[in-house]
Design an enzyme around this catalytic site. Structure first.
Site: not given
Ligand code: TXE
Length: 492
Positions: A175, A228, A233, A250, A284, A385
């Site tokens: 996904k 994410g 996470g 991660e 990240c 972050e």
């Molecule tokens: O990330 P999400 P978002 C950080 C960064 C950013 C913040 C929010 O600080 O501002 O996260 O970003 C899926 N169950 N990073 O909201 O929500 C979602 O659909 C299962 C750090 O975009 O973490 C997507 O595919 N999955 C980072 C994925 O999780 C769920 C990279 C990541 O989205 C879910 C990106 C749920 N309940 C953002 N809710 C890094 N580590 O590099 C959402 N998702």
């Protein structure tokens, strides 16, 4: 507007409900494609397809070498399609075309590397302590792996999961982020073309809050590989725990880029700039805190500001653009909020600090490269972050203080060290609490080297030899070779 379909059981399908959502181009701020909005029924269908594929002889019965050959074929197709995929990703998430070309050129290496490992997954013969018994181990795939990926490097972060998962013989339900699904769906076509059996790779698109929970808690999903935000996470981890699923997570960071007084300042400036302004800070591993020794602080800041001011901001599809837009509208608001928080905390704004509205930014979601000086380690801007082009400069007096500040956050993804002293370099590499430490360089990653977080930055490792273990489980097999099954009522 272009319309996409998702990949389930080898078929390109709409969501069962027929629902779609718009995906936007961060440079124009306008929607450009329609993406299926999967629901729980689609998750169940995709997991069932992956489970059936996992058990089918067309995948399970393949030799490990044949599995490797499929991955190599995929790598070749990816190399051929690199330019097209790079352009789609730039259009969908605003990453610089120059960066995307680099990523796509390098990405096939992950598939080649893990293809090479596929037929080197070996068990062991254990010199067991019992007479008349032969004991050996088998390394087996887990089953259906779900890969949940973010929008900041959509194809690369998926690759870090898909290549080892498939090499180990698992099947996948991927996904991608709702903000960057188009390139994933284009990528999916190549699995088909390479000859992977239907259902081995399934791609479902939709919103995390609508389908994430079902994906993670589905009884037929054996493992969750997630990149994410750390709040999301944490939720994924809690949910996975209820059904006792292994996870790799991660989750980002607040990485320190430490400039010592014996560093080559010009090199350090380049390293600090690449650490925070590459991908507009949406990585990240962003080096969002520059820790600078007091003795060189003012000279360093002067050089840094001069260099940062040269950044060319604008259309990410142009070859010579150096800073592109913020990928999502909520993220734009979040970055601008943090700038206000930093100002209110008393940090001194030395560069940028606003939404960028220059002519070449059009209607896009841009933030000026922003630098704060006089940041104290306890400020929110130094702890949380931001995920945007916002750098905090924190002065320090000596090595011990640098270590304490660098380690003084909940995160531990990466750190950079700028010094000419080998002793200091080695000491820092030992004492910094981070999964990756770069000395006199920043942002380097490779398919060969393990990547992952200490502390709240995550669990498990991606890339390198250890990564394939994240997608395997070990079975112990006992064979009696004595030919004498003992009487169970007589204790031995
Ligand atoms: O990330 P999400 P978002 C950080 C960064 C950013 C913040 C929010 O600080 O501002 O996260 O970003 C899926 N169950 N990073 O909201 O929500 C979602 O659909 C299962 C750090 O975009 O973490 C997507 O595919 N999955 C980072 C994925 O999780 C769920 C990279 C990541 O989205 C879910 C990106 C749920 N309940 C953002 N809710 C890094 N580590 O590099 C959402 N998702």
């Amino acid at each position: 507007m272009q319309s996409y379909r998702m990949l389930i059981a080898g078929e390109w399908v709409e969501a069962a409900s027929g629902a779609v959502f718009e995906t936007e181009n961060p440079f124009t701020g306008k929607p450009w494609a329609l993406i299926p909005r999967a629901g729980v029924a689609d998750v169940d269908k995709a997991v069932a397809a992956a489970q059936a594929a996992f058990r089918a002889p067309s995948w399970r019965g393949l030799s490990a070498s044949a599995r490797g050959a499929l991955l190599r074929k995929f790598a070749d197709l990816l190399a051929e399609d690199a330019e097209r995929l790079a352009r789609i990703e730039t259009q969908d998430n605003g990453k610089l075309i120059a960066e995307m070309r680099g990523q796509l050129r390098y990405m096939p290496q992950w598939y080649h590397y893990f293809a090479g490992l596929a037929d080197k997954i070996e068990g062991r013969v254990i010199p067991i302590d019992k007479p008349g018994v032969f004991n050996f181990t088998r390394e087996e795939p887990l089953g259906v792996v779900t890969a949940i990926t973010p929008w900041n490097s959509p194809l690369m972060l998926a690759t870090w999961k898909l290549a080892p998962a498939l090499a180990a013989g698992n099947t996948v339900v991927w996904k991608p982020s709702e903000y960057s699904s188009a390139s994933a769906l284009e990528f999916g076509k190549l699995f088909e073309k390479a000859g992977f059996p239907p259902g081995v790779v399934n791609i479902i698109t939709g919103f995390g809050n609508e389908i994430g929970e079902r994906l993670v808690s589905h009884p037929d999903v054996a493992k969750v590989a997630f990149t994410g935000g750390d709040r999301t996470g944490q939720g994924v981890y809690e949910l996975a725990a209820r059904s006792i699923k292994p996870v790799t997570l991660e989750l980002g960071g607040k990485s320190a880029n430490i400039v010592f007084d014996d560093a080559d300042l010009d090199d350090a400036v380049k390293g600090v700039v690449s650490g925070i302004f590459a991908a507009s800070g949406q990585t990240c591993i962003a080096g969002s805190r520059a820790l600078v020794h007091r003795a060189i602080h003012d000279a360093f800041v002067e050089k840094l500001l001069a260099f940062a001011r040269t950044a060319r901001i604008g259309d990410p599809a142009q070859d010579d653009t150096q800073v592109g837009p913020i990928t999502t509208k909520p993220q734009l608001a979040k970055v601008l909020d943090y700038i206000e928080i930093a100002k209110a905390e008393g940090a001194e704004l030395a560069l940028g600090g606003k939404r960028a509205v220059a002519a070449q930014c059009g209607e896009g979601w841009f933030v000026e490269p922003t630098i704060f000086t006089g940041v104290r380690p306890g400020m929110r801007i130094a702890q949380e972050e931001v995920f945007g082009p916002v750098l905090s400069i924190i002065p320090f007096e000596d090595d011990e203080e640098a270590i304490a500040i660098a380690n003084g956050t909940i995160y531990g993804l990466a750190a950079g060290v700028w010094t000419k002293s080998i002793n200091r370099a080695l000491t820092m590499s030992q004492r910094l609490e981070a999964g990756t430490v770069w000395i006199n360089t920043y942002r380097a990653t490779s398919y060969m080297s393990p990547f992952g977080g200490y502390k709240r930055s995550g669990i498990g490792r991606e890339s390198g030899l250890t990564a394939i273990r994240e997608y395997l489980q070990e079975k112990s097999v006992w064979i009696d070779i004595s030919g004498q099954v003992p009487n169970p009522f007589v204790q031995r």
